[in-house]
Design a protein around this motif. Structure first.
Motif, mmCIF file in Angstrom:
data_model
loop_
_atom_site.group_PDB
_atom_site.id
_atom_site.type_symbol
_atom_site.label_atom_id
_atom_site.label_comp_id
_atom_site.label_asym_id
_atom_site.label_seq_id
_atom_site.Cartn_x
_atom_site.Cartn_y
_atom_site.Cartn_z
ATOM 1 N N ALA A 6 -51.748 25.783 13.298
ATOM 2 C CA ALA A 6 -51.640 27.170 13.744
ATOM 3 C C ALA A 6 -52.650 27.513 14.822
ATOM 4 C CB ALA A 6 -51.823 28.118 12.563
ATOM 5 N N SER A 7 -53.432 26.541 15.257
ATOM 6 C CA SER A 7 -54.490 26.801 16.220
ATOM 7 C C SER A 7 -53.977 26.761 17.661
ATOM 8 C CB SER A 7 -55.601 25.765 16.058
ATOM 9 O OG SER A 7 -56.559 25.886 17.098
ATOM 10 N N ARG A 8 -54.489 27.660 18.492
ATOM 11 C CA ARG A 8 -54.151 27.629 19.914
ATOM 12 C C ARG A 8 -54.903 26.529 20.644
ATOM 13 N NH1 ARG A 8 -52.861 33.497 22.446
ATOM 14 N NH2 ARG A 8 -51.774 32.100 23.883
ATOM 15 N N LYS A 9 -55.880 25.936 19.968
ATOM 16 C CA LYS A 9 -56.540 24.769 20.554
ATOM 17 C C LYS A 9 -55.567 23.594 20.574
ATOM 18 C CE LYS A 9 -60.633 21.826 20.130
ATOM 19 N NZ LYS A 9 -61.857 21.531 19.363
ATOM 20 N N TYR A 10 -54.749 23.476 19.515
ATOM 21 C CA TYR A 10 -53.722 22.430 19.473
ATOM 22 C C TYR A 10 -52.509 22.823 20.304
ATOM 23 C CZ TYR A 10 -49.401 20.400 17.638
ATOM 24 O OH TYR A 10 -48.147 19.847 17.541
ATOM 25 N N ARG A 11 -52.018 24.030 20.103
ATOM 26 C CA ARG A 11 -50.817 24.501 20.799
ATOM 27 C C ARG A 11 -51.137 25.861 21.423
ATOM 28 N NH1 ARG A 11 -45.009 23.706 19.702
ATOM 29 N NH2 ARG A 11 -43.871 25.449 20.601
ATOM 30 N N PRO A 12 -51.442 25.920 22.706
ATOM 31 C CA PRO A 12 -51.871 27.180 23.325
ATOM 32 C C PRO A 12 -50.805 28.271 23.319
ATOM 33 C CG PRO A 12 -52.435 25.282 24.709
ATOM 34 C CD PRO A 12 -51.523 24.782 23.641
ATOM 35 N N GLN A 13 -49.525 27.880 23.382
ATOM 36 C CA GLN A 13 -48.451 28.868 23.439
ATOM 37 C C GLN A 13 -48.131 29.398 22.035
ATOM 38 O OE1 GLN A 13 -47.908 25.591 24.273
ATOM 39 N NE2 GLN A 13 -48.377 25.709 26.465
ATOM 40 N N ILE A 14 -47.814 30.697 21.962
ATOM 41 C CA ILE A 14 -47.366 31.273 20.696
ATOM 42 C C ILE A 14 -46.031 30.644 20.321
ATOM 43 C CG2 ILE A 14 -46.734 33.394 19.483
ATOM 44 C CD1 ILE A 14 -49.676 33.233 20.271
ATOM 45 N N ARG A 15 -45.899 30.263 19.074
ATOM 46 C CA ARG A 15 -44.654 29.645 18.609
ATOM 47 C C ARG A 15 -43.515 30.667 18.615
ATOM 48 N NH1 ARG A 15 -45.350 24.698 16.053
ATOM 49 N NH2 ARG A 15 -47.523 24.123 15.669
ATOM 50 N N GLU A 16 -42.338 30.198 18.918
ATOM 51 C CA GLU A 16 -41.133 31.024 18.882
ATOM 52 C C GLU A 16 -40.463 30.825 17.525
ATOM 53 O OE1 GLU A 16 -37.407 30.478 21.500
ATOM 54 O OE2 GLU A 16 -38.803 31.620 22.746
ATOM 55 N N VAL A 17 -40.257 31.918 16.807
ATOM 56 C CA VAL A 17 -39.716 31.855 15.452
ATOM 57 C C VAL A 17 -38.514 32.779 15.356
ATOM 58 C CG1 VAL A 17 -40.202 32.264 12.996
ATOM 59 C CG2 VAL A 17 -41.978 31.291 14.468
ATOM 60 N N ALA A 18 -37.488 32.333 14.629
ATOM 61 C CA ALA A 18 -36.263 33.121 14.484
ATOM 62 C C ALA A 18 -36.317 34.005 13.242
ATOM 63 C CB ALA A 18 -35.056 32.194 14.405
ATOM 64 N N ILE A 68 -32.567 36.885 15.981
ATOM 65 C CA ILE A 68 -33.549 37.387 16.943
ATOM 66 C C ILE A 68 -34.753 36.463 16.970
ATOM 67 C CG2 ILE A 68 -35.157 39.273 17.445
ATOM 68 C CD1 ILE A 68 -33.067 41.180 16.321
ATOM 69 N N LEU A 69 -35.185 36.121 18.174
ATOM 70 C CA LEU A 69 -36.379 35.308 18.338
ATOM 71 C C LEU A 69 -37.579 36.205 18.610
ATOM 72 C CD1 LEU A 69 -34.993 32.429 20.606
ATOM 73 C CD2 LEU A 69 -35.520 32.294 18.163
ATOM 74 N N ILE A 70 -38.704 35.898 17.969
ATOM 75 C CA ILE A 70 -39.955 36.595 18.260
ATOM 76 C C ILE A 70 -41.005 35.545 18.619
ATOM 77 C CG2 ILE A 70 -39.426 38.547 16.769
ATOM 78 C CD1 ILE A 70 -41.396 37.354 14.706
ATOM 79 N N GLY A 71 -42.108 36.007 19.191
ATOM 80 C CA GLY A 71 -43.134 35.071 19.638
ATOM 81 C C GLY A 71 -42.736 34.428 20.952
ATOM 82 N N GLY A 72 -43.387 33.327 21.304
ATOM 83 C CA GLY A 72 -43.101 32.664 22.568
ATOM 84 C C GLY A 72 -43.255 33.635 23.727
ATOM 85 N N ASN A 89 -41.864 27.290 10.757
ATOM 86 C CA ASN A 89 -41.292 28.626 11.001
ATOM 87 C C ASN A 89 -42.051 29.656 10.172
ATOM 88 O OD1 ASN A 89 -39.115 27.580 12.659
ATOM 89 N ND2 ASN A 89 -38.263 26.779 10.741
ATOM 90 N N VAL A 90 -43.248 29.962 10.618
ATOM 91 C CA VAL A 90 -44.144 30.842 9.864
ATOM 92 C C VAL A 90 -44.547 32.031 10.729
ATOM 93 C CG1 VAL A 90 -46.344 31.012 8.645
ATOM 94 C CG2 VAL A 90 -45.012 28.891 8.513
ATOM 95 N N VAL A 91 -44.571 33.202 10.095
ATOM 96 C CA VAL A 91 -45.009 34.437 10.739
ATOM 97 C C VAL A 91 -46.118 35.035 9.872
ATOM 98 C CG1 VAL A 91 -44.320 36.762 11.466
ATOM 99 C CG2 VAL A 91 -42.712 34.851 11.698
ATOM 100 N N LEU A 92 -47.178 35.533 10.513
ATOM 101 C CA LEU A 92 -48.266 36.191 9.801
ATOM 102 C C LEU A 92 -48.029 37.692 9.757
ATOM 103 C CD1 LEU A 92 -51.313 34.342 11.434
ATOM 104 C CD2 LEU A 92 -50.208 33.809 9.242
ATOM 105 N N CYS A 93 -48.435 38.326 8.660
ATOM 106 C CA CYS A 93 -48.283 39.781 8.531
ATOM 107 C C CYS A 93 -49.590 40.401 8.063
ATOM 108 C CB CYS A 93 -47.159 40.123 7.554
ATOM 109 S SG CYS A 93 -46.921 41.911 7.334
ATOM 110 N N GLU A 94 -50.202 41.203 8.917
ATOM 111 C CA GLU A 94 -51.378 41.992 8.556
ATOM 112 C C GLU A 94 -50.903 43.282 7.904
ATOM 113 O OE1 GLU A 94 -54.690 44.176 7.979
ATOM 114 O OE2 GLU A 94 -54.668 42.007 8.380
ATOM 115 N N ARG A 95 -51.416 43.572 6.661
ATOM 116 C CA ARG A 95 -50.933 44.745 5.923
ATOM 117 C C ARG A 95 -52.074 45.587 5.371
ATOM 118 N NH1 ARG A 95 -52.878 45.129 1.158
ATOM 119 N NH2 ARG A 95 -50.968 45.549 -0.006
ATOM 120 N N GLY A 96 -53.289 45.334 5.880
ATOM 121 C CA GLY A 96 -54.419 46.146 5.454
ATOM 122 C C GLY A 96 -55.329 45.417 4.487
ATOM 123 N N ILE A 97 -56.624 45.646 4.633
ATOM 124 C CA ILE A 97 -57.614 45.053 3.740
ATOM 125 C C ILE A 97 -58.341 46.157 2.985
ATOM 126 C CG2 ILE A 97 -57.936 42.949 5.087
ATOM 127 C CD1 ILE A 97 -60.395 44.249 6.373
#
Length: 337
Positions: A69-81, A85-89, A230-238
């Motif tokens: 999940a690191s941008r050091k390995y993969r700088p581009q945001i992954r495209e996920v369906a 509908i595609l998001i990211g990328g 095919n993973v998406v992160l969701c921030e929902r409050g701390i």
């Protein structure tokens, strides 16, 4: 001492059988990413093993367990369906996932489906197995709720997202839904995460309210290291010292994730705020950051909702909010879908 982990891309000439043998020899995970076979090592590996040099096309040394999940390995945001509908990328889509906190009845979930259809929104959410903090609260309709969601998919063409409460019903969730939501209370459940890693369905992982960003992304690594990227992160409050709102939406954390991680990010202002009056303005702040999606709870009559009644928008407020979000999203180069 500083930990070192490594991602090793094998040469295209290495067969899958040979790659499996190398993974076993070096006690590594073996997955495929963009057609390349990758070995993901543990922190005990400090440098590229001499025995792998002839088989290696490229490698990345990581300083912690955020690897795939690191941008050091993969700088581009992954495209996920998310359904169709595609998001990211480079999509610049902000997907709106709407619907009630819980599936309560066919009439209720159909009314939400109709509103989404009217707004040209394609993704319906609704909880069927509710991980409640009290045993006396509504626990969800279970398999009956899943069947109602499938019925809405067949009738309206919606993409379905619902939450897995624990590992005992994860396979039912996988069977009935398009996107598997790993809730904040289940984020550490390795039974759920491992099961999600063995499917190719999109997995949305919510951040636990007491979870660091490192721990949050490592939950995604559990899924990705098993082969499902095919993973998406969701921030929902701390949870903070503040008690006037339900939680505190960590927009600083979202900025950190956008900088360091290659996964799409969806925000959930409904759970963060906890009160319907503040959800529209908080949602607009989310959109202004240029995020990949929003989870917004809406109910035909929030006052009688069986769960999280205080935070759900009625349909009229929800419709107004969606119409107000569209020009705001356009201002930051995104499109509400």
């Amino acid at each position: 001492y500083q930990r070192r982990n490594m991602i090793i891309a094998l040469k295209a000439t290495i067969s899958h059988t040979e790659a499996l043998a190398l993974a076993k020899q070096h006690e590594s995970f073996l997955i495929t990413d963009d057609g390349k076979q990758l070995l993901i090592t543990s922190s005990s590996v400090k440098e590229l093993p001499a025995s792998l040099k002839e088989d290696t096309e490229n490698f990345w040394v990581m300083t912690n367990d955020i690897q795939l999940a690191s941008r050091k390995y993969r700088p581009q945001i992954r495209e996920v369906a998310i359904g169709n509908i595609l998001i990211g990328g480079n999509t610049k889509n902000t997907i709106v996932v709407g619907g009630p906190c819980s599936v309560e009845s066919e009439e209720q979930i159909r009314s939400a489906s109709i509103v989404l259809k009217e707004l040209s929104l394609s993704t319906l959410r609704g909880g069927c197995y509710k991980p409640r903090t009290s045993p006396y609260s509504f626990q969800g309709l279970g398999i009956e709720g899943l069947r109602l969601l499938r019925k809405m998919k067949e009738e309206f063409g919606h993409t379905i997202i619902t939450e897995a409460r624990d590992a005992t019903q994860i396979h039912e969730i996988i069977e009935y839904t398009d996107v598997i939501q790993v809730g904040a209370k289940a984020m550490y459940d390795q039974g759920i995460l491992r099961a999600c890693s063995k499917t190719n369905k999109t997995v949305l992982i919510k951040r636990g309210f007491g979870t660091t960003l490192q721990e949050f992304v490592q939950a995604a690594e559990f899924v990705m290291s098993g082969g499902n990227l095919n993973v998406v992160l969701c921030e929902r409050g701390i949870r903070t010292f503040e008690t006037s709102t339900r939680f505190t939406l960590d927009l600083c954390g979202v900025a950190w994730l956008k900088e360091h991680c290659n996964l799409p990010i969806i925000l959930d202002p409904s759970h963060a705020m906890g009160y319907a009056y503040g959800v529209p303005s908080l949602t607009k702040a989310c959109v202004a950051m240029g995020v990949d999606g929003l989870l917004i709870e809406t109910h035909p009559n929030p006052s009688v909702a069986l769960s999280d009644a205080s935070q759900q928008l009625n349909f009229e407020v929800f419709k107004t909010l969606i119409n107000e979000l569209k020009p705001l999203a356009n201002c930051v180069g995104y499109t509400i879908v």
